[in-house]
Design an enzyme around this catalytic site. Structure first.
Site, PDB file in Angstrom:
ATOM      1  N   GLU A 151       0.837  -1.193   0.000  1.00  9.69           N
ATOM      2  CA  GLU A 151       0.000   0.000   0.000  1.00  9.69           C
ATOM      3  C   GLU A 151       0.875   1.246   0.000  1.00  9.69           C
ATOM      4  O   GLU A 151       1.747   1.410   0.854  1.00  9.69           O
ATOM      5  CB  GLU A 151      -0.926   0.033   1.214  1.00  9.69           C
ATOM      6  CG  GLU A 151      -1.822   1.266   1.197  1.00  9.69           C
ATOM      7  CD  GLU A 151      -2.825   1.313   2.331  1.00  9.69           C
ATOM      8  OE1 GLU A 151      -3.691   2.213   2.307  1.00  9.69           O
ATOM      9  OE2 GLU A 151      -2.743   0.458   3.237  1.00  9.69           O
ATOM     10  N   GLU A 245     -12.521   2.916   2.656  1.00  7.90           N
ATOM     11  CA  GLU A 245     -11.808   3.118   3.915  1.00  7.90           C
ATOM     12  C   GLU A 245     -12.105   4.516   4.447  1.00  7.90           C
ATOM     13  O   GLU A 245     -11.999   5.501   3.711  1.00  7.90           O
ATOM     14  CB  GLU A 245     -10.301   2.951   3.707  1.00  7.90           C
ATOM     15  CG  GLU A 245      -9.497   3.098   4.983  1.00  7.90           C
ATOM     16  CD  GLU A 245      -8.009   2.955   4.742  1.00  7.90           C
ATOM     17  OE1 GLU A 245      -7.371   2.184   5.483  1.00  7.90           O
ATOM     18  OE2 GLU A 245      -7.476   3.611   3.822  1.00  7.90           O
TER      19      GLU A 245
END
Length: 291
Positions: A151, A245
Site C-alpha cells: 500500500e 476506507e
C-alpha cells in the site's frame, strides 16, 4: 448488476475500533447488512482476535476477508537496526498466518515500515532490509497461495514508498509474482499528479484499491476526482477488490487514531456511512460500464 467483476469491500474500522469477539460479530453483521462482498480487517488489535470464531462467522455470512496492517517504530523492517527489523519480520509472518487462518488470500498495507512521520530519508541499508524481509514473506505467502499488497502511503506516514513509481521499483526489487501494488485515493491526493496516470502506470500490477475521500469522510463530500479514478480503473480492466476506507475518532481505537492523526469526528454512524459508500462506488462502476 450481475456482471460486476469487482468485489466491493469495507474497512472494519468503519464499524468498530478493535477485534474482540463481540466487535467481530458486530463488524461482520454490519458489513453483510450494508451489502458488501468482503471485509478488510486491520490486525493492529490481533491479540484480541479469535481467529477460528471469526472465520466461522465470515463463512456463515458469505463474506471474503482481506487483512492489512502497518508496523511500529519498534518493529520497523526499514530500520538499520537488525533487532528492530527482526521484530518487524516476526510480526509480518504472524500476520500472514492470521490472514491465512481467517481464510484470506490477500495480506496488504504498509508492510514495509512503521506508520508515522520519519525524521530523515530512507537509508540504503533500511531499503535493503525491506527488500530482504518482503522477499522472504512473499516466498512464505506463495507457499500458502497468498498475495502481498504494497500500500502506497503519503510522506507523513512513511518514507519508503509514496508514489506508484516508488512502489513499482520496490516490487521489482522484491522480484516475486505474488507481490502487487495497492493504491489508495486518500494518499494519491497528497502525492500523485492526478488520479489517472498512476493507474495506467501500474496496469495489471495493480492488485488492490482503497477508495477514501480527501478528509476520509463521506464519499462525494470532499474534492477528490473519483470519476477520473474509476475511468482509469476501467481503462486498465482492473478486476480486483475495491474497498472503502474511512476513519472517525468516534470509532477508531485511540492508539491507531493517534497514528493516523484522526483528530475529529467526520461521522458517527458507521453503517449509514458504509451503505452510502457502497452505493456511491456502485454508481461509479455502473457509469463506466455504460460508457
Amino acid at each position: 448488476m450481475t456482471d460486476r467483476t469487482n468485489l466491493l469491500g469495507v474497512h472494519a474500522l468503519v464499524f468498530a475500533g478493535g477485534t474482540s469477539p463481540d466487535e467481530m460479530t458486530q463488524i461482520i453483521r454490519q458489513t453483510k447488512e450494508a451489502g458488501y462482498d468482503l471485509l478488510e480487517l486491520s490486525l493492529h488489535d490481533s491479540p484480541a482476535l479469535d481467529v477460528a470464531a471469526a472465520r466461522a462467522e465470515l463463512e456463515a455470512a458469505g463474506l471474503g476477508i482481506v487483512c492489512s496492517r502497518g508496523l511500529a517504530f519498534s518493529a520497523d523492517v526499514s530500520s538499520d537496526d537488525p533487532e528492530v527489523v527482526a521484530r518487524g519480520a516476526d510480526l509480518l509472518h504472524e500476520s500472514l498466518e492470521i490472514t491465512h487462518g481467517l481464510g484470506g488470500t490477500h495480506f496488504t498495507g504498509a508492510l514495509y515500515s512503521a506508520l508515522g512521520k520519519y525524521g530523515a530519508p530512507l537509508s540504503a541499508a533500511g531499503r535493503a532490509n525491506v527488500v530482504s524481509t518482503l522477499r522472504d514473506l512473499a516466498k512464505e505467502a506463495d507457499g500458502r497461495g497468498m498475495t502481498l499488497g504494497l500500500e502506497i502511503c503519503n510522506r507523513y506516514e512513511t518514507n519508503v514508498i509514496n508514489t506508484a513509481a516508488d512502489a513499482l521499483r520496490l516490487a521489482d526489487d522484491i522480484g516475486a509474482d505474488n507481490v502487487v501494488v495497492h493504491l489508495d485515493t486518500y494518499h494519491m491526493n497528497i502525492e500523485e499528479d492526478d488520479f489517472v496516470r498512476p493507474v495506467l502506470l501500474l496496469g495489471d500490477r495493480l492488485g488492490y484499491v482503497h477508495v477514501g475521500e480527501n478528509h476520509r469522510g463521506y464519499l462525494g463530500s470532499g474534492h477528490l476526482d473519483l470519476t477520473s479514478f474509476f475511468h482509469a480503473l476501467a481503462a486498465v480492466d482492473y478486476r480486483g477488490p475495491i474497498t472503502f476506507e474511512s476513519f472517525s475518532s468516534a470509532v477508531v481505537s485511540p492508539t491507531l487514531s493517534n497514528d493516523l492523526a484522526v483528530w475529529r469526528n467526520l461521522w458517527t454512524d458507521g453503517p449509514a456511512l458504509a451503505a452510502h459508500a457502497r452505493q456511491h462506488m456502485l454508481g461509479l462502476l455502473e457509469a463506466n460500464r455504460a460508457a
